[in-house]
Design an enzyme around this catalytic site. Structure first.
Site, PDB file in Angstrom:
ATOM      1  N   LEU A   1     -17.554  -3.020   9.668  1.00 37.19           N
ATOM      2  CA  LEU A   1     -18.725  -2.433   9.786  1.00 37.19           C
ATOM      3  C   LEU A   1     -19.905  -3.325   9.676  1.00 37.19           C
ATOM      4  O   LEU A   1     -21.117  -2.572   9.878  1.00 37.19           O
ATOM      5  CB  LEU A   1     -18.860  -1.480   8.408  1.00 37.19           C
ATOM      6  CG  LEU A   1     -17.801  -0.543   8.401  1.00 37.19           C
ATOM      7  CD1 LEU A   1     -17.807   0.456   7.166  1.00 37.19           C
ATOM      8  CD2 LEU A   1     -18.222   0.667   9.609  1.00 37.19           C
TER       9      LEU A   1
ATOM     10  N   GLU B   1      -3.718  -3.791 -15.798  1.00 42.76           N
ATOM     11  CA  GLU B   1      -2.451  -3.420 -15.668  1.00 42.76           C
ATOM     12  C   GLU B   1      -1.512  -4.493 -15.387  1.00 42.76           C
ATOM     13  O   GLU B   1      -0.619  -3.957 -14.607  1.00 42.76           O
ATOM     14  CB  GLU B   1      -2.429  -2.227 -15.075  1.00 42.76           C
ATOM     15  CG  GLU B   1      -1.365  -1.070 -15.669  1.00 42.76           C
ATOM     16  CD  GLU B   1      -1.741  -0.341 -16.845  1.00 42.76           C
ATOM     17  OE1 GLU B   1      -3.085  -0.477 -17.186  1.00 42.76           O
ATOM     18  OE2 GLU B   1      -1.098   0.400 -17.475  1.00 42.76           O
TER      19      GLU B   1
END
Lengths: 428, 365
Positions: free
Chosen positions: A380, A405
């Site tokens: 972009l 995690e």
């Protein structure tokens, strides 16, 4: 049994409903809370809390104490007399993906027990579950958090130095140590008027000489004297989610707040259970990464469509533009990562051992969500880099997926041990 | 509902194909690659597994219905043994499956029983053309309708068993649409190269260049008759087959290099105990799983008539081709110098691995 890819109705419904929630309640707040770190999104928390109550549960999952705890047998979708296979984890994964598409930081601010409740669920007795988890059904939004990481113990969480000793006179545990990177630690521990009393689950050793066998989790109630939130981290992304450093100095905790056996036995179940929590939650965290990646991917496709750039699927690669190739590669990554999440949670729902699939889904999601969001910002150009749009924020938000995690590397280690049949000692 | 367990029947089939792949195809693969020929005995044995036969209705000599998922499972297993062998055994499907799926009643009656009821016999299809920008949806081989007959002109490449094929299904551009035409081997204007194609891999598979110069065929020989066929569905079937084969080859390379790494010692430990190797293997396994699921989903979509099938088959084929290259390349790397030596199969799998980006059209499910 057969190979099928139809989302179960409740899953499809949840995706549909939560898209609106994400669009109405999350996206409009994304930028503000990214730029006002440590400000608590009260309106959002209260809205979500009442919305969840209205849905009949204390979370967006039917009768789930937390998005990351094992789902009870779900009756609400058993309109065929209970013959349907369980879909609890599938439902949670779909919800987490949909909400993370909205804003993964705000997803972490969803009231509920989070990882703290998950630990109570995994390692606590039935009495403990009842005692500690009832609060999440209350009138006020309530949080709980998990404290494992320390400055010197991250991925290697068996190196934890926080100590818990039993005061024989008062039958209380006395905990000393410093915990960092506690997601939601502030909302779980600090006694805010608008919140119900939460708790943190603190991992500590009752016998350092015993190594992992001496590791236990303790429920520490919000406001416990001797415990302090000493710092709120300033982060690259997911800024609206508080990440606390918590110090415990002679913190006294009732004897019955220990999860698991109070003595060091030969069987280090406590630690194993904590790790088992991760088998359940890894694909769910992977789902959040997929949600962020999908947000960025869809945003990119919309911008391209505005400029009349449509992807010509089906063309040989040699005929595609560079943009088309990138978009197609991203779509391959995104779709396959989601299918890996679905397979891992489907296995969890059907009580199939899924340590391999859980970790693979996390590896894949961590990889693809960082790659996709980074590529979207690049593609972009100035629009991608500008804070006027959310693409740059999603890139910052996505990075944590490959870290918390279990980092991408720890999960590779888990995958490698599984496929090679190696123990932790054989493959370090 | 989501579900990831093959049916019992599929499981039995997987086991049978796996046994054939491991015991027959794999041991013969190296010799076949070097000599350029796979023994017919082995092809015949693979044919007896009845993969094609099970996908064709009883009325036409078979004993089942086409299932893309089942086909994908079988192709993966077979390619796990050897890619060239898998493409050889399944070559008649290139001709029979499009007829079974989209042929006119007469076409089905004429061709299917004689293909499926007997032993393996060479039938094939010609899709690929020899151009860097070859595009199955924009063929340079042209079909024109002249005086109540179709006339085919152009050149096809990589046509398996063309030399001995009883008949070919030739894909050509008819008014901007890709359509298929049944061409008998004795058709006038059809010429097949003397020399076989020389490729980087799959050398056990006899591939030829096929030239069509004003080949006249009756209108009844257009696949599907007057109304033609839905080519995108056939292309999706080919792409899923391609993806399934890519997953099979990649899995072969993964397992071989994994087992090697558990045997090979360096610096006092098995090399699999080094994270540099273990992580490569972990990533290979993860990528294989990702593309297998993508391929399964596309196959399931095809079976259930979903619109997404066409696009998702393309994504699966594209993704699996990249994955196969990555995985086979790493397998060679894990074996190090030994991987580069033709005593081990991984270098062959790496050469085959690159092929998936351009071999769509050599298998169909």
């Amino acid at each position: 049994m057969s190979i099928e890819f139809d989302a179960p109705k409740p899953v499809a419904n949840a995706q549909f409903v939560l898209k609106t929630v994400a669009e109405e309640m999350m996206r409009p707040n994304s930028r503000y809370f990214d730029e006002h770190e440590h400000e608590i999104p009260w309106d959002y928390i209260e809205f979500m809390h009442s919305a969840m109550k209205a849905m009949g549960g204390n979370s967006l999952a039917p009768r789930e104490p937390s998005p990351s705890s094992p789902p009870p047998e779900d009756e609400r979708h058993r309109d065929d007399g209970g013959k349907r296979p369980p879909i609890g984890y599938q439902l949670i994964a779909a919800q987490m993906e949909a909400l993370s598409w909205g804003d993964v930081g705000l997803y972490h601010c969803l009231p509920g027990g989070g990882l703290g409740a998950a630990a109570v669920h995994a390692a606590g007795s039935p009495e403990q579950r009842e005692k500690f988890l009832a609060r999440f059904h209350g009138d006020k939004p309530t949080f709980a958090a998990m404290c494992i990481t320390e400055a010197g113990a991250g991925s290697d969480n068996s190196a934890i130095r926080t100590r818990a000793t039993l005061d024989e006179k008062t039958k209380e545990w006395v905990i000393n140590g410093e915990k960092i990177f506690v997601t939601g630690g502030d909302k779980s521990f600090t006694e805010y008027e608008k919140l119900g009393r939460g708790f943190i689950v603190v991992w500590a050793s009752i016998d350092p000489a015993a190594g992992r066998a001496g590791m236990r989790a303790f429920v520490v109630e919000g406001g416990t004297p001797g415990v302090r939130v000493v710092k709120l981290e300033h982060k690259m992304g997911i800024r609206v989610s508080d990440t606390a450093a918590i110090s415990l100095v002679d913190a006294r905790v009732p004897f019955e707040n220990i999860l698991g056996s109070p003595t060091v036995d030969q069987n280090p179940t406590g630690f194993k259970k904590a790790m088992a929590t991760f088998d359940a939650t890894r694909p769910l965290v992977a789902a959040t990464g997929v949600g962020v990646a999908r947000a960025a991917f869809e945003f990119l496709k919309e911008r391209l469509a505005e400029r009349e750039i449509h992807i010509r699927y089906g063309l040989p690669r040699q005929k595609l533009t560079s943009i088309e190739r990138d978009v197609i590669d991203m779509e391959i990554m995104l779709k396959s990562a989601w299918l890996m999440v679905i397979k891992a949670v489907w296995m969890a729902d059907n009580k199939k051992p899924n340590a391999l699939e859980a970790s693979m889904s996390k590896v894949r999601s961590g990889d693809i969500c960082t790659k996709i969001t980074q590529k979207v910002v690049e593609m972009l150009g100035p629009l991608g880099y500008s804070r006027e749009f959310l693409a740059e924020k999603w890139m910052r938000d996505a990075k944590i997926t490959d870290i918390y995690e279990g980092t991408g590397q720890i999960n590779r280690l888990v995958v490698a041990r599984q496929i090679l049949g190696y123990s932790g000692a054989e493959l370090r | 509902m989501y579900s990831f367990d093959p049916t019992e029947e599929q499981q039995m089939l997987i086991e049978a194909v796996n046994k054939y792949a491991a015991n027959d195809l794999r041991p013969a693969a190296r010799n076949a690659e070097e000599s350029g020929e796979l023994p017919r005995k082995i092809i015949a044995k693979g044919w007896e597994l009845g993969l094609l036969q099970a996908s064709i209705p009883e009325t036409y000599g078979g004993f089942g219905e086409r299932s893309a998922v089942t086909g994908a499972l079988a192709v993966e297993e077979m390619a796990f043994g050897d890619l060239a062998g898998a493409l050889a055994v399944t070559a008649p499907s290139l001709f029979a499956t499009p007829i079974s799926l989209m042929g006119s009643e007469e076409q089905k009656r004429e061709y299917l029983p004689r293909i499926v009821e007997g032993e393996w016999s060479p039938y094939t299809a010609a899709l690929i053309e020899y151009a860097f920008d070859f595009d199955p949806n924009d063929l340079k081989t042209i079909a024109t309708l002249e005086d109540g007959r179709y006339s085919l002109n152009g050149e096809k490449a990589f046509v398996s068993f063309a030399k001995e094929a009883q008949a070919l299904l030739v894909y050509a551009n008819l008014d901007g649409q890709t359509q298929a035409f049944i061409v008998a081997k004795e058709a006038e204007g059809l010429s097949i190269s003397e020399e076989r194609e020389k490729l980087m891999g799959v050398n056990a598979l006899p591939l030829y260049r096929v030239k069509l110069t004003n080949v006249k065929i009756p209108v009844a020989n257009r696949l599907g008759g007057e109304s033609g066929c839905a080519f995108e569905q056939l292309l999706a079937s080919m792409r899923i087959a391609n993806a399934a084969a890519a997953v099979g080859v990649a899995n072969a390379a993964f397992e071989y290099s994994r087992d090697y790494a558990k045997e090979r010692e360096a610096f006092g430990v098995k090399i699999a105990q080094k994270q540099a190797i273990a992580f490569m293997l972990a990533e290979m396994r993860t990528e294989i799983e990702a593309m297998r699921l993508l391929m399964w989903e596309a196959a399931w979509e095809l079976d259930t008539g979903r619109e997404d099938a066409v696009k998702d088959a393309y994504l699966a084929s594209t993704g699996a081709a990249d994955m196969a290259m990555m995985v086979t390349d790493r397998a060679v790397q894990i074996l190090g110098g030994h991987g580069y030596i033709r005593d081990h199969p991984v270098e062959m799998w790496m050469r085959n691995g690159r092929g998936f980006a351009m071999l769509t059209g050599l298998a169909i499910i």
